[in-house]
Each structure stands twice: as C-alpha cells, then as structure tokens.
Scaffold this active site. Structure first.
Site, short mmCIF file in Angstrom:
data_model
loop_
_atom_site.label_atom_id
_atom_site.label_comp_id
_atom_site.label_asym_id
_atom_site.label_seq_id
_atom_site.Cartn_x
_atom_site.Cartn_y
_atom_site.Cartn_z
N LYS A 1 0.66 -1.11 0.03
CA LYS A 1 0.18 -0.15 -0.06
C LYS A 1 0.87 1.37 0.04
O LYS A 1 1.94 1.37 0.06
CB LYS A 1 -0.92 -0.06 1.14
CG LYS A 1 -2.24 -0.82 0.93
CD LYS A 1 -3.26 -0.63 1.90
CE LYS A 1 -4.58 -1.37 1.37
NZ LYS A 1 -5.67 -1.22 2.63
N ARG B 1 -4.59 -9.71 4.59
CA ARG B 1 -4.81 -9.74 3.06
C ARG B 1 -3.76 -9.23 2.17
O ARG B 1 -3.12 -8.22 2.46
CB ARG B 1 -5.87 -8.58 2.87
CG ARG B 1 -6.44 -8.52 1.57
CD ARG B 1 -7.73 -7.50 1.41
NE ARG B 1 -8.36 -7.37 0.24
CZ ARG B 1 -7.80 -6.63 -0.58
NH1 ARG B 1 -6.79 -5.78 -0.60
NH2 ARG B 1 -8.38 -6.54 -2.06
#
Length: 286
Positions: free
Chosen positions: A221, A255
């Site tokens: 991210k 995740r």
C-alpha cells in the site's frame, strides 16, 4: 473462535487472505488476473501456498473507470461459483461495498463480504445477515468509495477507528450476522494519511483488546511506499516488516498479494511468540 464458511480458526492461528483482482486496472498487478483463466490459476497457486481465504474484487479501490453494480457482478459472481466448485473447502470472500453485489456473491457461494468502505451501503450487512455469512467492518474515515483522502484530520485516529468499526460490528451482529464471522479492519490508506496508517499499526492492541478479530490489509500500500519512498513493485520488504509487527501486536487475518512470503513471516512470528513450533529441531540436539 473465528468461523468462516467450513473453516474454524483457533485463537492464535494466523489467517492468510489472498487477493484476486478481477479488474483490468488494479494498482498492483495491472490486470494480470482480469481474465478468468489467469484468475483461476492465481487461486490454485494461492491455495497451494497456504491461503485460507480467497478475496475476489471486481472494482479497483482507487479512482478509475466507472464500474456499475451489474458489471461488478459480472466480474465476480460467476467466478465465485467456479472457485467454489474447484475448491469446496476454501473460504471465499468478495471485496465490495454494494449490497446488490453482495447478494449475487452470496448466492454464488461466498462465505464472507469484505466491506472496505466502512458501511457506506448499510444494506450490505443485511445481506450478510440473511445469508449467515461473515462481514469485514472497515474504517474508511467517511470517505466515498474510490476516492483518495485529502487533508484528512482526526483528533485521535484510533479512537475514530474503534468508534466506527466496533459500531459496525455490533450493528452486524444485531442484524443477525454470526458473531464468530465478524472482523474489524483499521483500513490502512482508506481515508488516512501515511502517518495515520502508521499510528493505526502501532496502536493495533487497542483494536485486539475489543475482542473482535482484526484483519489488516497492508500489502504494497501507499503508506508503505511513502514511508520508504518506493514504487509499488518494490514494497514487499516494507509490507512484510509491517506484517510481522501486526502479527506480534495481535492481528488475525492478513490480506495479501504474496502468500508464500507472508506465510513464512507469520510462522516465524508465531514460533517466537510461543504459538508455533519449528518445522524441524536438530540444532544442538546431536
């Protein structure tokens, strides 16, 4: 106890959720699994590497081409049915904020609805309750789906995360979602600056103390990229470092894009914490 689909996960058992993007424009793989054949190969590889959950997404999280509910359903529902046929025991999750998509996904065999946008469509939890499937309750800072944060501020980011996620979790259970299938997610990057995401990470124990299992979606991210000043394809080490810290602080579900690397990190942390044992133990014994 965390119970999703046919699977039960013990208190100290880390759970890996593998990302499978059915989109042509995903930020990480640039559409590598948009085609069904490639996506099914990705699922098989992830399961072989130890993924417990397959998370299917039909819409890119960030800004991009408009994707309506009908198109999102076209990208996900039939694929969910095929994954269920090929992998009857794997937990299948669908990453969506729309109740219409959740309905189609559950009818096709999904076990979990991953609502990354903080309950923007309150009917999604109603779908989860009706089908008796799990639900991920995420903090997104009130952001509209597929928007980027702009000058976002919090008096106390973790206080806001707890207020929103615990509130969504309690509402879900009140609606009839099985309590053992509800997770909370701090929502790294969603409605947050990099500093907010870093603070949310180091304050994860405040989330785990609520008793709700915590899911973290860290993989490659922007907060990792900004911290290290690295592009998307060079964020694996930063992601794994954040994964190790999150595991030590009590997160339960991860995740991820890279399943095998994550599995090794989680096994190592579990062994150090005393929740796992070495695969072999020869050193000093002979």
């Amino acid at each position: 106890m965390l119970r999703l689909g046919k699977r039960e996960f013990a208190a100290h058992q880390p759970v890996i959720m593998a990302i499978v993007n059915r989109t042509p424009d995903s930020f990480y793989d640039r559409g590598a699994t948009f085609g069904e054949r490639a996506a099914l190969e990705r699922v098989a590889r992830a399961v072989d590497e130890g993924a417990d959950i397959i998370d299917v997404g039909g819409v890119k999280a960030g800004p991009g081409e408009e994707v309506d509910a009908a198109e999102e359903i076209r990208r996900t529902a039939g694929f969910v049915a095929e994954v269920r046929r090929r992998h009857p025991d794997v937990v299948i999750s669908v990453d969506t904020w729309r109740h219409e998509v959740g309905e189609a996904a559950c009818a096709a065999g999904a076990d979990l609805l991953n609502d990354a946008w903080g309950g923007v469509d309150p009917r999604l939890a109603e779908v989860a309750a009706r089908y008796r499937v799990g639900l991920v309750c995420t903090h997104a800072g009130g952001a509209e789906p597929r928007t980027r944060p702009h000058r976002v501020r919090y008096d106390d980011v973790m206080a806001d995360i707890l207020r929103v996620t615990v509130g969504l979790a309690e509402r879900a259970v009140a609606l009839g979602v099985p309590r053992e299938g509800v997770l909370i997610d701090p929502g790294h990057d969603f409605g947050k600056s990099t500093r907010h995401s870093l603070e949310a990470t180091r304050r994860l124990p405040e989330m785990t103390e609520t008793g709700w299992p915590v899911l973290v979606s860290l993989s490659n991210k922007d907060f990792v990229g900004e911290t290290l000043d690295l592009p998307v394809r060079e964020r694996l080490l930063g992601t794994l470092a954040t994964t190790a810290v999150s595991a030590w602080l009590g997160a339960r579900v991860y995740r991820v894009h890279e399943v095998e690397e994550t599995r090794q990190v989680l096994r190592m942390v579990a062994a150090i914490a005393g929740h796992g044992v070495p695969a072999v133990a020869r050193r000093g014994l002979a």
